[in-house]
Scaffold this active site. Structure first.
Site, PDB file in Angstrom:
ATOM      1  N   CYS A   1       7.946  33.402  27.302  1.00  8.10           N
ATOM      2  CA  CYS A   1       8.404  33.058  28.659  1.00  8.10           C
ATOM      3  C   CYS A   1       8.958  34.307  29.333  1.00  8.10           C
ATOM      4  O   CYS A   1       8.554  34.653  30.438  1.00  8.10           O
ATOM      5  CB  CYS A   1       9.463  31.959  28.605  1.00  8.10           C
ATOM      6  SG  CYS A   1       8.830  30.372  28.044  1.00  8.10           S
TER       7      CYS A   1
ATOM      8  N   ARG B   1       7.995  34.580  33.192  1.00  7.96           N
ATOM      9  CA  ARG B   1       6.952  33.820  33.880  1.00  7.96           C
ATOM     10  C   ARG B   1       7.369  32.371  34.101  1.00  7.96           C
ATOM     11  O   ARG B   1       6.982  31.739  35.087  1.00  7.96           O
ATOM     12  CB  ARG B   1       5.650  33.857  33.076  1.00  7.96           C
ATOM     13  CG  ARG B   1       5.766  33.189  31.718  1.00  7.96           C
ATOM     14  CD  ARG B   1       4.461  33.059  30.965  1.00  7.96           C
ATOM     15  NE  ARG B   1       4.707  32.410  29.670  1.00  7.96           N
ATOM     16  CZ  ARG B   1       4.725  31.100  29.481  1.00  7.96           C
ATOM     17  NH1 ARG B   1       4.518  30.272  30.495  1.00  7.96           N
ATOM     18  NH2 ARG B   1       4.957  30.593  28.290  1.00  7.96           N
TER      19      ARG B   1
ATOM     20  N   ASN C   1      18.981  33.192  28.632  1.00  5.24           N
ATOM     21  CA  ASN C   1      18.254  34.421  28.921  1.00  5.24           C
ATOM     22  C   ASN C   1      19.159  35.465  29.558  1.00  5.24           C
ATOM     23  O   ASN C   1      19.115  36.653  29.195  1.00  5.24           O
ATOM     24  CB  ASN C   1      17.075  34.143  29.854  1.00  5.24           C
ATOM     25  CG  ASN C   1      16.079  33.152  29.317  1.00  5.24           C
ATOM     26  OD1 ASN C   1      15.601  32.288  30.049  1.00  5.24           O
ATOM     27  ND2 ASN C   1      15.756  33.239  28.027  1.00  5.24           N
TER      28      ASN C   1
ATOM     29  N   TYR D   1      13.608  20.572  34.885  1.00  3.62           N
ATOM     30  CA  TYR D   1      12.930  19.392  34.364  1.00  3.62           C
ATOM     31  C   TYR D   1      13.512  18.141  35.009  1.00  3.62           C
ATOM     32  O   TYR D   1      14.693  18.112  35.395  1.00  3.62           O
ATOM     33  CB  TYR D   1      13.059  19.337  32.839  1.00  3.62           C
ATOM     34  CG  TYR D   1      12.136  20.299  32.128  1.00  3.62           C
ATOM     35  CD1 TYR D   1      10.786  20.003  31.982  1.00  3.62           C
ATOM     36  CD2 TYR D   1      12.610  21.506  31.626  1.00  3.62           C
ATOM     37  CE1 TYR D   1       9.929  20.883  31.337  1.00  3.62           C
ATOM     38  CE2 TYR D   1      11.760  22.395  30.983  1.00  3.62           C
ATOM     39  CZ  TYR D   1      10.419  22.076  30.849  1.00  3.62           C
ATOM     40  OH  TYR D   1       9.557  22.950  30.228  1.00  3.62           O
TER      41      TYR D   1
END
Length: 394
Positions: free
Chosen positions: A201, A263, A274, A306
């Protein structure tokens, strides 16, 4: 000052306001925006969100796992980090299918629960070696990128000198050529994507260094060295730098920044990890090459929430407190009854929102980029609001 939590909750609000519905591989569904950036000055504190409690040791364990070059979840499981458990279990099921053998505790079929699978990883080394492997993901690409050499016009062979250690090369280049524009590490190995349980990712990062001014070096010395006398400082370039060297022979001469590219961004669960992980990586690299951590930048592609994270995002953004709520908080802090003045709200630091950010914490790193234990990363002064639980989509 904590600007990071505000930038992060503004991003959550941006997705809620502007996101479009999109399908995804997990079949959960998302609302998504494209092309965002988050920036943080490391001088403002370590980038660990305070508007919800973060699992700091879990984040550190995963980063150390990457830096080990490890791609098997055994190390993570043994150290209490479960962020890759779902991906490993899903891959295990896909490779084995459902069991019709009557199912015993030792069979390697796909018809065991995830908790049983993880217990086997913990207790059965052969099982872990076979089924805990995630393929050539981050750690393998960072530390052992497969290197092909062209033999002639028609033939390529693996380099006999072995794979490429991108992290070691980065450290060497920072020490020998710090102004290089090639200070990069890449995890997006196109030739090996189909072997990975999940393509990266956050697929690459770049670092950038600059020379510190004499004033910046002096400020660093004042903050990090004890019993120094700065009375002789005169801010006039070359003389100032020479004078600073007399204070200590290891005062950094450069600042270093890190920018990562991502991404796909699970904004509620993944992005906070992150941010903290790359902030810690920046600190570890800076410590290794004796530079000052400067700016952390994230370039974000598909930035999504989500569908089962919407309410949690709203909770973290919070709302403004009513005057009655603030008054009740204030009266709890008053040591005796008296008239309440407007300035008392400031004096007693009464929040204006349900999840008002706290000051950012500090982190200290031992042994630079090659520290071997979560205990080598020390978190201090971390205050946060409670955890907000949300399901992880695999």
């Amino acid at each position: 000052m904590n600007n990071l939590d505000k930038k992060y909750t503004d991003l959550l609000q941006d997705i809620l306001d502007n996101g479009v519905e999109k399908k995804d591989r997990t079949l959960t569904g998302t609302i998504s925006v494209f092309g965002r950036q988050i920036r943080h000055k490391m001088s403002e504190g370590f980038p660990l969100l305070t508007t919800k409690k973060m699992a700091f040791k879990t984040m550190v364990t995963e980063l150390l796992w990457f830096l080990r070059g490890d791609t098997n979840i055994k190390y993570l499981v043994d150290n209490g980090c479960g962020v890759w458990n779902g991906d490993a279990y899903k891959a295990f099921q896909a490779r084995n299918g459902k069991c019709y053998c009557g199912h015993t505790s030792t069979c390697d079929c796909g018809d065991i629960s995830q908790s049983e699978f993880i217990e086997r990883i913990k207790t059965d080394n052969e099982f872990a070696k076979k089924w805990g492997e995630l393929g050539p993901i981050y750690g393998k690409q960072w530390r052992e990128w497969t290197n092909l050499k062209q033999v002639d016009e028609w033939e390529w062979k693996y380099d006999l000198n072995g794979p490429i250690d991108q992290i070691a090369n980065l450290i060497n280049d920072l020490k020998t050529n710090p102004d290089s524009r090639r200070l990069m590490v890449n995890a997006w190995n196109v030739g090996e994507l189909d072997q990975m349980v999940l393509p990266p990712c956050h697929y690459g990062f770049q670092v950038y260094t600059r020379e510190l001014s004499a004033q910046e070096r002096l400020e660093w010395a004042k903050s990090n060295l004890q019993n120094i006398d700065v009375n002789g400082f005169v801010n006039n370039d070359e003389y100032s730098h020479r004078w600073i060297e007399t204070l200590h022979d290891n005062i950094p001469t450069r600042a270093i920044s890190l920018m990562w590219n991502q991404r796909s961004v699970d904004t509620f669960l993944g992005l906070p990890f992150n941010i903290a992980s790359y902030g810690l990586l920046l600190m570890m690299i800076a410590d290794e090459v004796n530079m000052v951590p400067d700016e952390l930048i994230g370039n974000l592609g598909d930035v999504h929430l989500y569908s089962n994270h919407i309410e949690q995002a709203k909770e973290q953004i919070g709302r403004e407190l009513s005057e009655d709520e603030r008054y009740n908080l204030l009266t709890k802090q008053m040591t005796k009854l008296r008239a309440i003045k407007d300035e008392d709200y400031i004096k007693y630091n009464i929040p204006t929102r349900t999840r008002e950010p706290y000051p950012l914490p500090t982190v200290h790193v031992r042994d630079g980029i090659f520290c071997s234990s979560v205990n080598d990363v020390i978190l201090e002064n971390y205050q946060s609001h409670p955890t907000i639980k949300a399901p992880l989509s695999n």
